[in-house]
Design an enzyme around this catalytic site. Structure first.
Site, PDB file in Angstrom:
ATOM      1  N   CYS A 286       0.839  -1.198   0.000  1.00 20.44           N
ATOM      2  CA  CYS A 286       0.000   0.000   0.000  1.00 20.44           C
ATOM      3  C   CYS A 286       0.880   1.256   0.000  1.00 20.44           C
ATOM      4  CB  CYS A 286      -0.984  -0.033   1.169  1.00 20.44           C
ATOM      5  SG  CYS A 286      -2.356   1.137   0.989  1.00 20.44           S
TER       6      CYS A 286
ATOM      7  N   HIS B  32      -3.400  -5.153   0.317  1.00 18.91           N
ATOM      8  CA  HIS B  32      -2.837  -5.657   1.575  1.00 18.91           C
ATOM      9  C   HIS B  32      -2.830  -7.185   1.603  1.00 18.91           C
ATOM     10  CE1 HIS B  32      -2.423  -1.917   3.957  1.00 18.91           C
ATOM     11  NE2 HIS B  32      -3.374  -1.483   3.143  1.00 18.91           N
TER      12      HIS B  32
ATOM     13  N   GLU C 219      -1.434  -9.124   3.518  1.00 17.61           N
ATOM     14  CA  GLU C 219      -1.441  -9.692   4.870  1.00 17.61           C
ATOM     15  C   GLU C 219      -2.840 -10.124   5.308  1.00 17.61           C
ATOM     16  OE1 GLU C 219      -1.866  -5.200   5.529  1.00 17.61           O
ATOM     17  OE2 GLU C 219      -0.891  -6.568   4.115  1.00 17.61           O
TER      18      GLU C 219
END
Length: 241
Positions: free
Chosen positions: A114, A218, A220
């Site tokens: 990001c 993202h 994650e």
């Protein structure tokens, strides 16, 4: 991956006094560290001590530059004006610039996420869109209204890129939590992902380096199989140093 678990330096966010503490404090969502640990790495959160950048880089095998609710200073990519929506965190940016440049100088595996991708683009000579709604006609809601644990839109992945080889996919469902984006990058940096609807750049890479990848979403959150593949490939590159 080698038998030794790679140590991954993860940049933290920083907040002024208030909320969690009456003094300034660092912050990081747990899933940044969690996906590194789940993939077999050792997450190491890096405080913003620029004088220690060399020591940090001696300790780690790969660098993850995270996102946050702030923006890269437009002066860093030659802009003469700053959009009213731009929020700066000078101390964090100064540190991340130093540690990112140091990692690139060592050809250390780097993953920008990001805002981390945006900073990576600037360090590699690129420019940014300061506020997507003001510069991109008909833009998608890149600050998605639904939860970040859900996809906000899809991205198209360019064939014959590192990202395509990692994911084995031509598209991916991603979440979206940004109002800025990469505007342009110079050769040899490659745009490896974008949104078909509005053309906003969603991924970049530098093929002259062993592993230098940025994604606007993202990974994650592990929303799409591509996310897990990205983290796994990053750790494998770090483990092979």
């Amino acid at each position: 991956m080698s038998d030794r678990a790679p140590i991954i330096g993860i940049t933290a966010d920083a907040e002024e006094a208030g909320g969690y503490s009456k003094l300034p404090w660092y912050a990081l969502r747990q899933n940044y560290a969690g996906v590194v640990a789940a993939a077999g790495g050792v997450p190491l959160i890096l405080p913003h001590e620029s004088a220690l950048v060399g020591r940090y880089l001696d300790m780690i095998d790969g660098l993850m530059v995270t996102g946050g609710a702030f923006d890269v200073d437009p002066a860093l990519f030659g802009a003469e004006t700053r959009h009213a929506s731009v929020t700066l965190k000078a101390g964090r940016t100064d540190f991340e610039l130093a540690v990112l440049k140091g990692a690139l100088d060592r050809d250390m595996p780097v993953l920008g996420i990001c805002g981390g991708q945006q900073l990576l683009a600037v360090v590699l000579g690129g420019t940014l869109i300061q506020h997507i709604p003001g510069e991109v006609p008909g833009a998608l809601a890149h600050e998605q209204p639904n939860p970040r644990t859900e996809p906000g839109h899809t991205v198209t992945i360019r064939p014959d890129t590192l990202l395509a080889r990692i994911t084995g996919q031509t598209s991916a469902a991603v979440n979206s939590a940004h109002h800025q984006a990469v505007k342009a990058v110079p050769d040899p940096v490659v745009v490896n992902a974008w949104t078909d609807t509005d053309g906003v750049i969603e991924g970049i890479e530098d093929p002259t380096r062993r592993f230098c990848l940025g994604v606007q979403w993202h990974p994650e959150y592990a929303i799409d199989p591509a996310d897990t593949a990205i983290v796994k490939a990053f750790l494998e590159a770090a483990a092979s140093r």
